[in-house]
Design an enzyme around this catalytic site. Structure first.
Site, short mmCIF file in Angstrom:
data_model
loop_
_atom_site.label_atom_id
_atom_site.label_comp_id
_atom_site.label_asym_id
_atom_site.label_seq_id
_atom_site.Cartn_x
_atom_site.Cartn_y
_atom_site.Cartn_z
N ASP A 210 11.45 -9.23 10.42
CA ASP A 210 10.43 -7.94 11.18
C ASP A 210 11.43 -8.56 12.30
O ASP A 210 10.73 -7.66 13.90
CB ASP A 210 8.90 -8.91 12.11
CG ASP A 210 8.44 -8.79 11.00
OD1 ASP A 210 8.62 -7.62 9.95
OD2 ASP A 210 7.05 -8.60 11.33
N ALA B 209 -4.82 -3.75 18.65
CA ALA B 209 -4.07 -3.93 17.52
C ALA B 209 -2.72 -2.59 17.07
O ALA B 209 -2.72 -1.89 17.29
CB ALA B 209 -4.59 -3.51 15.79
N HIS C 219 -3.68 9.03 -20.45
CA HIS C 219 -4.95 9.39 -20.14
C HIS C 219 -5.85 8.68 -20.82
O HIS C 219 -6.19 8.23 -21.74
CB HIS C 219 -4.68 10.40 -20.71
CG HIS C 219 -6.16 11.75 -20.62
ND1 HIS C 219 -6.72 11.86 -19.48
CD2 HIS C 219 -6.76 11.21 -21.30
CE1 HIS C 219 -7.86 12.84 -19.26
NE2 HIS C 219 -8.41 12.64 -20.84
N CYS D 156 1.82 -13.16 7.13
CA CYS D 156 1.70 -12.07 5.85
C CYS D 156 0.93 -13.50 4.31
O CYS D 156 -0.49 -12.68 4.61
CB CYS D 156 3.19 -11.74 4.54
SG CYS D 156 2.46 -11.46 3.39
#
Ligand code: NAI
Length: 464
Positions: free
Chosen positions: A311, A268, A443, A42
């Site tokens: 992983d 990939a 906002h 990473c």
């Protein structure tokens, strides 16, 4: 030889986080790492360097496409590739050194070298054998090759993401095999830098598993940025010449064979668990059919005192999933109640616009036969998005038809990767769309689009 409560093998986001949490919980902890720097894939060759290159190339894209419209005139900057790579390396350095500092701060010993487990309770690093009451395997993953195809990766012409982050020059043409997260993020970087990018994907849609509307939208937006997509194409061969490679693929719809050439081919097509050299076979660690370490719900392997996270085990190969498992596994070892909610793990693709999702997709809800409502809001109705040329994309919120409980959210748009966390929190609290809709949102922010999607699940969005 020191005796530890815990030795973590691997200092990626799973391993280093596990080590820090173990130390915070009062356990004497060491972490084995064979790279020269901490942080794993990473930080060194994955998430972080790719984000640096995505950021830099996005600035160029803004200069080329949007500056003039804002009254910022003059030639767009030219690319100094060496400097861009050195900026990327500097970002890596800052982050990996940061982990080193955290190890020192938490009194974690960094055992430098590649570790193996000669027997339960022991970790071998170089010639030294260290004893540990508990071992956490967090050895991560490595790039998988193209399934069923003849491909030789040289990290020069035929590269994985590692090579793609360090190319000696910007290629004229790049072929990306696989339209997943890595392919689209790195494909975006090079397309913005002027490379002709062709993405060849086996399936008929990009980003497998994503919401189908998001897939179509993202493909359209990336095609507008110059990425060419060849879908439904199975790559069978990549032949490397002196300065080029040729990719042979078969179009599944008519079984015709084609060849395309490029200066660089990025493979990939997924990643696989990295367990080389750990000695798991000899130890008798149980593995899944997919080559992952089998664990129970609390990350225990079949051998007492040996855990595995990240992983190398089942589940999405995501840094933040590994981090969560790292923290929870440490808590289990410390006798606490570590838990990971696998139903609320966000996924983000850092293209422009970003894509983010959490929870169920519409396709999954349909398959489950669940009755649901979808509230959708386009960023075209969001004032802030229009001000920054980011009106394309939408937020789609999926809620249970009867209870209004939030089941999933899919966003393509500006800062999607940050916006998604409002919905993660909502899901963790079992919130309804009404809860989100009745929460005041400042906002003008992009987050108003999330609220509007929640309003669209009820009496209607205001700005639609
Ligand atoms: P991926 O699993 O996301 O995508 C691989 C793609 O290759 C799929 O679309 C698949 O259909 C395609 N493919 C497979 N065989 C093929 C063939 N023979 N011909 C053409 N296409 C073929 O894998 P990717 O992008 O390599 O990423 C690996 C892992 O790293 C993933 O688990 C991903 O989630 C993770 N990652 C996450 C990031 C993020 O969270 N932003 C960034 C980078 C990686």
């Amino acid at each position: 030889m020191a005796q530890y409560d815990v030795i973590v093998i691997g200092a990626g986001p799973g391993g280093y986080v596990a080590a820090i949490r173990c130390a915070q919980l009062g356990l004497k902890t060491a972490c084995v790492e064979g790279r020269d720097t901490l942080g794993g894939t990473c930080l060194n060759v994955g998430c972080i360097p790719s984000k640096a290159l995505l950021h830099a190339s996005h600035q160029l894209h803004e200069a080329e496409h949007n500056f003039a419209a804002m009254g910022l005139k003059g030639k767009a900057p030219s690319v100094d590739w060496k400097q861009m790579l050195s900026y990327k390396d500097d970002v890596i350095g800052q982050n990996t050194k940061g982990i080193e500092f955290l190890f020192k701060k938490n009194k974690i010993d960094w055992l430098k070298g590649w570790g193996s487990i000669p027997e339960a309770g022991k970790v071998k690093v170089g010639d030294d054998i260290h004893e540990a009451k508990n071992i956490i395997i967090a050895s991560g993953s490595e790039a998988a090759s193209v399934p069923g195809a003849e491909v030789e990766i040289d990290e020069r012409i035929v590269v994985t993401s590692t090579g793609a982050l360090d190319l000696p020059k910007i290629p004229k043409k790049m072929i990306v095999i696989g339209a997943g997260v890595i392919g689209l993020e790195m494909g975006s970087v090079y397309a913005r830098l002027g490379t002709e990018v062709e993405v060849i994907e086996y399936l008929d849609a990009i980003t497998p598993g994503m919401d189908a509307e998001v897939q179509r939208s993202l493909q359209k937006l990336l095609a507008k940025q110059g990425l060419k997509f060849t879908l439904g194409a199975a790559v069978s061969k990549v032949e490397t010449g002196r300065n080029k490679a040729a990719v042979t693929y078969t179009l599944r719809k008519d079984d015709t064979e084609h060849t395309a050439e490029a200066d660089v081919v990025l493979v990939a097509t997924g990643r696989k668990p990295f367990v080389d050299g750990l000695g798991l076979d000899a130890l008798g660690i149980e593995m899944t059919k997919r080559g992952q370490i089998a664990t129970d719900a609390q990350w225990r392997t079949n051998l007492p005192g040996i855990y595995a996270i990240g992983d190398v085990i089942e589940g999405p190969m995501l840094a933040h999933k590994a981090e969560d498992e790292g923290m929870a596994c440490a808590e289990v070892i410390a006798g606490k109640h570590g838990h990971v909610n696998y139903g609320v793990i966000p996924g983000v693709i850092y293209t422009w616009p970003e894509v983010a999702s959490v929870g169920a997709t519409e396709q999954q809800l349909k398959e489950e036969g669940r009755s649901y409502k979808a509230g959708k809001f386009s960023f075209m109705g969001n004032a802030r998005a229009k001000a920054v040329f980011a009106g394309e994309g939408f937020v789609k919120l999926l809620v249970d038809k009867e209870t209004d409980r939030v089941l999933g959210c899919h966003i393509i748009g500006p800062s999607a990767g940050d916006l998604i966390h409002e919905i993660c929190v909502a899901m963790e609290f079992g919130a309804s769309a009404e809860d989100v809709a009745l929460t005041c949102h400042a906002h003008p922010t992009f987050s108003e689009a999330v609220r509007e999607a929640a309003l669209a699940c009820g009496d209607g969005a205001i700005h639609a």
